[in-house]
Design a protein around this motif. Structure first.
Motif: not given
Length: 187
Positions: A26-30, A35-44, A46-57
């Motif tokens: 249920k977690i979105s990129i937004a 929470v971290c005070g960054l915009n979506r463009q900054t997220f993207y 560094h990471f393709q999606d939340k699954y890539e972020l999860l894998s990175w963690i």
């Protein structure tokens, strides 16, 4: 530490924080960027999606630490370290493994299979097993360890990491004794 790594760690920390409040699916990129005070463009960036972020963690905050200098002689201590890391961030691992166990499990499986391949080769010094049998045995034990750790996590980590690690070590030692007996032609 590079700016990119600092940003990735901030995004990772944000995901962990959001995991305390929402199921991973249920977690979105937004949610993460708020929470971290960054915009979506900054997220993207560094990471393709939340699954890539999860894998990175999973990889950078757990597996890379325990796979460094891991051997069959110290694997149980490395597994204990991994379980302790997981217990410290219990809500994150319980939440994400509920939805994405295969990401975590694939890292763990590859590590465990490599260790058991090494152990089986060492125990089978008289070459009683062919390559297919060695591979099969290594996969069997790797799936066993993965299953135990995933089950432990999904059941809420009710057993202390030290107990889980000791049970896994004990099983491996029993297997080592059986392998030695078999290699000597006793059974």
């Amino acid at each position: 530490m590079s700016d990119s790594l600092i940003t990735k760690k901030a995004i990772a920390a944000a995901l962990k924080q959001v995991c305390r409040e929402k199921p991973f699916d249920k977690i979105s990129i937004a949610d993460i960027t708020a929470v971290c005070g960054l915009n979506r463009q900054t997220f993207y960036y560094h990471f393709q999606d939340k699954y890539e972020l999860l894998s990175w963690i999973y990889y950078n905050e757990n597996f890379s630490k325990i796979t460094e200098d891991i051997t069959f002689d110290n694997w149980d201590q490395k597994i204990l370290e991994m379980l302790q890391i997981m217990e410290k961030e219990k809500w994150f691992y319980v939440n994400t493994l509920k939805e994405q166990e295969h990401t975590f499990e694939s890292y763990l499986f590859e590590m465990a299979k490599a260790l058991f391949s090494e152990a089986i080769a060492r125990l089978d010094e008289n070459n009683h097993l062919n390559d297919m049998e060695r591979e099969f045995d290594a996969e069997f034990y790797a799936y066993g360890i993965c299953g135990v750790i995933v089950s432990w996590t999904q059941s809420g980590m009710r057993i202390k990491p030290e107990v889980v690690a000791e049970h896994l070590r004990s099983l491996a030692k029993d297997t080592e004794r059986i392998g030695y007996i078999r290699s000597q032609g006793i059974i």
